[in-house]
Design an enzyme around this catalytic site. Structure first.
Site, mmCIF file in Angstrom:
data_model
loop_
_atom_site.group_PDB
_atom_site.id
_atom_site.type_symbol
_atom_site.label_atom_id
_atom_site.label_comp_id
_atom_site.label_asym_id
_atom_site.label_seq_id
_atom_site.Cartn_x
_atom_site.Cartn_y
_atom_site.Cartn_z
ATOM 1 N N LEU A 1 -3.153 11.107 0.726
ATOM 2 C CA LEU A 1 -4.461 10.975 0.077
ATOM 3 C C LEU A 1 -5.499 10.577 1.129
ATOM 4 C CD1 LEU A 1 -5.606 10.922 -2.866
ATOM 5 C CD2 LEU A 1 -5.082 8.488 -2.889
ATOM 6 N N SER B 1 2.956 9.532 2.340
ATOM 7 C CA SER B 1 2.212 9.005 1.202
ATOM 8 C C SER B 1 2.216 10.004 0.046
ATOM 9 C CB SER B 1 0.794 8.643 1.663
ATOM 10 O OG SER B 1 0.138 7.881 0.703
ATOM 11 N N GLN B 2 1.052 10.353 -0.462
ATOM 12 C CA GLN B 2 1.006 11.288 -1.588
ATOM 13 C C GLN B 2 1.672 12.620 -1.235
ATOM 14 O OE1 GLN B 2 -2.596 11.736 -4.307
ATOM 15 N NE2 GLN B 2 -2.718 13.630 -3.146
ATOM 16 N N ASP C 1 3.014 -2.909 3.549
ATOM 17 C CA ASP C 1 2.324 -1.628 3.380
ATOM 18 C C ASP C 1 0.886 -1.798 2.881
ATOM 19 O OD1 ASP C 1 2.940 1.532 2.948
ATOM 20 O OD2 ASP C 1 1.622 0.774 1.379
ATOM 21 N N HIS D 1 -0.032 0.550 5.610
ATOM 22 C CA HIS D 1 0.105 1.908 5.082
ATOM 23 C C HIS D 1 -0.365 3.003 6.046
ATOM 24 C CE1 HIS D 1 0.750 4.826 1.964
ATOM 25 N NE2 HIS D 1 -0.460 5.305 2.137
#
Ligand SMILES: *[C@@H]1O[C@H](CO)[C@@H](O)[C@H](O)[C@H]1NC(C)=O
Ligand SMILES: *[C@@H]1O[C@H](CO)[C@@H](O)[C@H](O)[C@H]1NC(C)=O
Ligand SMILES: *[C@@H]1O[C@H](CO)[C@@H](O)[C@H](O)[C@H]1NC(C)=O
Ligand SMILES: *[C@@H]1O[C@H](CO)[C@@H](O)[C@H](O)[C@H]1NC(C)=O
Ligand SMILES: *[C@@H]1O[C@H](CO)[C@@H](O)[C@H](O)[C@H]1NC(C)=O
Length: 301
Positions: free
Chosen positions: A42, A109-110, A227, A282
């Site tokens: 994202l 991630s996404q 994260d 993250h």
């Protein structure tokens, strides 16, 4: 930092390919590293993976790396199902076809959720390692992160379900994997993506999806407690909250116990690798050399 980009096949903006140097090409013929496909998350795009590409070219010279450049930045909010997964498939399928010797996925991630969609719905994929970096796999984020405040300024985690669990909300990617532990029924009813992939919502293709997913040789789950975005961070390892917001680990989760999409099978095969690191935020996962050395490098041969 930009010098590894010798060529760029992306005229139309679809796929950027890292063309190896001549020497590296020769090395590749001898050693034969499999091509690597990177799918981003994202609000990021291919330019965020400069460090990862450097680690790769240092340790596995000649690896043909494709960073899939669809739905960058703000477009990454588009819903995951439908066009999005299909768009990624169109970009990725030819790379698989070119790779007689299989490919590896690194999904961040996404992007990890996009990759799961591809792996479950593509019956002839040839993905060897699926490396999921800090992806809300069980997931479904439930937390007041900065991302949330940016995307939905009027909402906090306790009331976002009002928006997310509607057909309008489901057009935004984050709602496809938003899981409010206090409104699980609504999640199951309305999540048009993750609840289907997880097999939590009945769907006629679940058996086929599981079979497709299990074509991978291994699943590597990378994440950790610092994260700051993935909430709870254990969802990078398929853990999630119960109704009291206590984290239940993967192996106590229904989706694991009932082997709803293949997780338990992978584990029994010895092909489920969990890599947990403290001290990594993250946005730093794919740039951290310690993480690369311990959890990524050895699965890319
Ligand atoms: C790298 O992979 C792309 C996509 O499959 C392919 O078009 C290209 O020819 C490959 N490059 C080399 C040097 O093998
Ligand atoms: C789930 O969907 C059904 C059918 O649309 C509806 O009747 C039911 O009230 C929904 N349940 C929840 C908890 O939203
Ligand atoms: C199930 O698979 C069929 C054939 O691939 C497809 O047409 C259909 O849309 C799929 N159903 C769901 C819910 O994805
Ligand atoms: C949540 O907490 C309440 C009160 O402590 C307890 O009765 C209930 O069993 C807990 N639920 C779960 C799923 O652990
Ligand atoms: C890289 O990872 C190591 C191991 O977890 C951690 O101690 C370190 O803080 C990380 N560095 C950065 C810049 O994230």
């Amino acid at each position: 930092m930009e010098e590894p980009w010798i060529g760029d096949s992306s005229r139309g903006g679809a796929v950027r390919v890292l063309w190896p140097l001549l020497l590296a090409c020769l090395a590749a013929q001898v050693i034969g590293y499999k091509p690597v496909i990177v799918v981003h998350g994202l609000f990021d795009g291919s330019s965020d993976f400069v460090n990862l590409l450097r680690f790769l070219s240092q340790t596995h010279p000649g690896t043909n790396v494709s960073v899939i450049d669809l739905f960058d930045r703000a477009y990454s909010l588009q819903a995951l199902y439908g066009n999005r997964v299909e768009g990624f498939k169109e970009a990725i399928y030819p790379i698989m076809q070119n790779a007689a010797d299989c490919v590896h996925f690194i999904c961040y991630s996404q992007g990890g959720l996009v990759c799961r969609g591809i792996l479950s719905t593509l019956s002839d994929h040839n993905v060897n390692s699926f490396i999921s970096i800090s992806s809300h796999q069980r997931p479904v984020t439930y937390g007041d992160t900065d991302y949330l405040k940016y995307i939905f300024p009027q909402f906090v985690k306790s009331n976002l379900f009002h928006l997310c669990y509607t057909s309008v909300g489901q057009r935004v990617s984050i709602c496809n994997y938003w899981k409010d532990p206090h409104h699980q029924d609504m999640y199951l009813n309305s999540s048009d993506y993750l609840a289907l992939l997880d097999g939590e919502r009945p769907n006629p293709n679940a058996t086929m999806w599981k079979k497709n997913f299990l074509r991978i040789k291994r699943l590597v789950l990378i994440g950790g407690p610092d994260d700051g975005v993935i909430t709870p961070w254990q969802s990078s390892q398929f853990g999630f909250y119960d109704a009291n917001e206590t984290v239940v680990e993967m192996k106590q989760q229904d989706i694991y116990l009932r082997d709803m999409f293949g997780l338990k099978t992978l584990d029994a095969r010895g092909d489920l690798v969990q890599c947990v690191f403290p001290g990594v935020q993250h946005t730093m996962w794919h740039s951290n050399e310690t993480v690369f050395t311990a959890c990524i490098q050895k699965w890319l041969t």
